[in-house]
Design a protein around this motif. Structure first.
Motif, PDB file in Angstrom:
ATOM      1  N   VAL B  29     -73.155 -16.178 -44.310  1.00  0.00           N
ATOM      2  CA  VAL B  29     -73.719 -15.794 -43.024  1.00  0.00           C
ATOM      3  C   VAL B  29     -74.432 -14.463 -43.193  1.00  0.00           C
ATOM      4  CG1 VAL B  29     -73.197 -15.200 -40.648  1.00  0.00           C
ATOM      5  CG2 VAL B  29     -71.938 -17.016 -41.775  1.00  0.00           C
ATOM      6  N   ARG B  36     -71.124 -16.183 -32.277  1.00  0.00           N
ATOM      7  CA  ARG B  36     -70.741 -17.384 -33.021  1.00  0.00           C
ATOM      8  C   ARG B  36     -69.262 -17.319 -33.417  1.00  0.00           C
ATOM      9  NH1 ARG B  36     -74.385 -20.379 -37.100  1.00  0.00           N
ATOM     10  NH2 ARG B  36     -75.716 -18.577 -36.771  1.00  0.00           N
ATOM     11  N   ASP B 149     -75.845 -25.431 -36.398  1.00  0.00           N
ATOM     12  CA  ASP B 149     -74.979 -24.827 -37.404  1.00  0.00           C
ATOM     13  C   ASP B 149     -74.408 -25.965 -38.254  1.00  0.00           C
ATOM     14  OD1 ASP B 149     -72.557 -23.976 -38.711  1.00  0.00           O
ATOM     15  OD2 ASP B 149     -72.606 -22.164 -37.477  1.00  0.00           O
ATOM     16  N   ILE B 217     -76.539 -24.325 -31.137  1.00  0.00           N
ATOM     17  CA  ILE B 217     -75.301 -24.359 -31.932  1.00  0.00           C
ATOM     18  C   ILE B 217     -74.158 -24.974 -31.129  1.00  0.00           C
ATOM     19  CG2 ILE B 217     -73.549 -22.916 -33.021  1.00  0.00           C
ATOM     20  CD1 ILE B 217     -75.832 -20.908 -33.673  1.00  0.00           C
TER      21      ILE B 217
END
Ligand SMILES: [Zn+2]
Lengths: 159, 281
Positions: B29, B36, B149, B217
């Protein structure tokens, strides 16, 4: 050109040797079947072995990784990395024909196509069978019973 | 099963470097992503807390078959939690692994919904809770398989097959008990009544959920509210029960506001790791 081919063939031999080492690793919960038969081994190169778990919460995942590590060390491939991937998700379609035959011989009915209720009894071959419980001794199995020979048996669930 | 060779000191050193944890590979990441991270805690904590609740049944269920079912469902949920929390730890990048997130956070840091921390009650109440949750989780994961994602999409695709079983099994029990004896009927009605007020929280859209949705996401939970209501109503009607009337919703789990139940769940779950930090086998 010759050198490249030689390299290619060495690579190929290495991969073959790794596959056969992995073929000797049994599934910890169904030792009659190898992890290769079950389709847990997704890819092999001389640098990396790629595994995938059968079920999200499968407690055998870590054990399998350790057994693969030991098998690779034993076969002289201690430097090969082990990678675990989730995608694409494992499916019972990846169990080989040989794997299905081994399951049956071990007393576990191999998975039947989704929606099909025609499950053959591993003892007598009858298809007059019924579900006792959707969950069995491990996450991948359901409990069934044969109404002809009356033996209970495990069904490897279609997944 | 062949026995494993003894572990040598040099193996341990290698294992530490390689991180031989049985966890999956997550993509790196780039930057710290608090939103998130929070969203992953919501997903992981729902599964973790309900999995822990179901494990309370181990050896206590009304029959062997049910004991196996509940233990297996609990195992599936804890598997989901492992994946979500391991990934959350990578997104957070603070050096806490998935186990640290599960065992070293306190009540206020948990992001699960209220439904999953509700007491098991009797078997009917447990099955009512499972049915209301699994029906929602199946729709949620179905949508998350298309998440931008990749890791969330992969976990959802893996788990959705298992959740399908959870939904079917619990719906069968709602019908069997609701359309059963006078006593089983009364108990299922009470079980649904108890858990009913926690449904609106499942469809809550706060800032974090909205941002995750707008980034492609997170799931747009509102988009499957109607389908959820329709599925739940169909099963309750098949169980010949009346759909409970809506009550004042209770919200707040996603922001760390929980019932007293959660502390009682965490106490036995976290006891060992808190008493013996960094204990190993
Ligand atoms: Zn038979």
């Amino acid at each position: 050109m010759v050198a490249a081919r030689a390299h290619h063939s060495a690579e190929h031999l290495g991969e073959q040797a790794i596959w056969s080492a992995l073929f000797s690793v049994p599934d910890p919960e169904i030792p009659a079947v190898s992890i290769v038969d079950l389709g847990i081994v997704r890819d092999v190169t001389t640098r990396q072995v790629t595994l995938t778990p059968t079920y999200t919460g499968c407690p055998a995942t870590l054990v399998i990784e350790q057994m693969v590590r030991a098998a690779l060390d034993e076969a002289g491939f201690g430097e090969v990395e082990i990678r675990t991937i989730l995608s694409p998700p494992w499916t019972t379609d990846w169990i080989s024909e040989e794997g299905k035959a081994k399951l049956l011989a071990y007393g576990i009915a191999p998975p039947v196509p989704a929606g099909s209720r025609e499950v053959g009894c591993p003892q007598c071959g009858s298809i007059r069978t019924e579900e006792i419980s959707r969950f069995g001794s491990t996450p991948c199995k359901a409990q069934w019973r044969c109404t002809d020979c009356l033996e209970p048996f495990d069904l490897f669930k279609c997944h | 099963m062949p026995s494993l060779p003894p572990i040598r000191p040099e193996d341990e050193a290698v294992a530490k470097v390689r991180g031989n944890t049985g966890a999956f590979d997550a993509p790196p990441v780039a930057e710290e992503d608090r939103v998130r991270f929070d969203y992953l805690l919501r997903l992981g904590d729902d599964s973790l807390i309900l999995g822990q609740r179901l494990s309370e049944y181990c050896g206590h269920a009304p029959s062997v078959e049910v004991d196996l079912s509940l233990a297996n469902m609990g195992l599936d949920l804890i598997g989901q939690a492992t994946h979500f929390l391991e990934y959350a730890s990578k997104v957070e990048g603070a050096g806490r692994d998935g186990d640290a997130l599960a065992f070293r956070r306190d009540v206020l840091d948990f992001r699960n919904c209220w439904l999953v921390e509700q007491p098991n009650g009797d078997f009917a109440q447990t099955m009512a809770r499972q049915f209301l949750f699994s029906t929602w989780q199946k729709l949620l994961f179905g949508q998350l398989t298309a998440s931008a994602d990749e890791m969330i999409a992969a976990i959802a695709a893996k788990a959705v097959k298992e959740v399908t079983y959870h939904e079917e099994l619990s719906a069968e029990w709602v019908i069997r008990l609701g359309d059963g004896t006078d006593e089983s009927r009364r108990r299922m009605k009470e079980g649904l009544d108890w858990n009913w007020r926690f449904i609106p929280e499942l469809f809550e859209m706060d800032e974090i959920a909205a941002e995750m949705t707008s980034r492609g996401i997170g799931a747009d939970v509102g988009s499957f509210r109607e389908e959820y209501d329709r599925k739940v109503r169909a099963v309750i009607e098949q169980a010949t029960l009346e759909v409970p009337s809506d009550q004042r919703p209770i919200l707040g789990g996603r922001r760390g506001h929980h019932s007293e139940n959660l502390g009682h769940i965490l106490a036995p779950m976290q006891y060992l790791q808190r008493t013996y930090p960094d204990a190993t086998w």
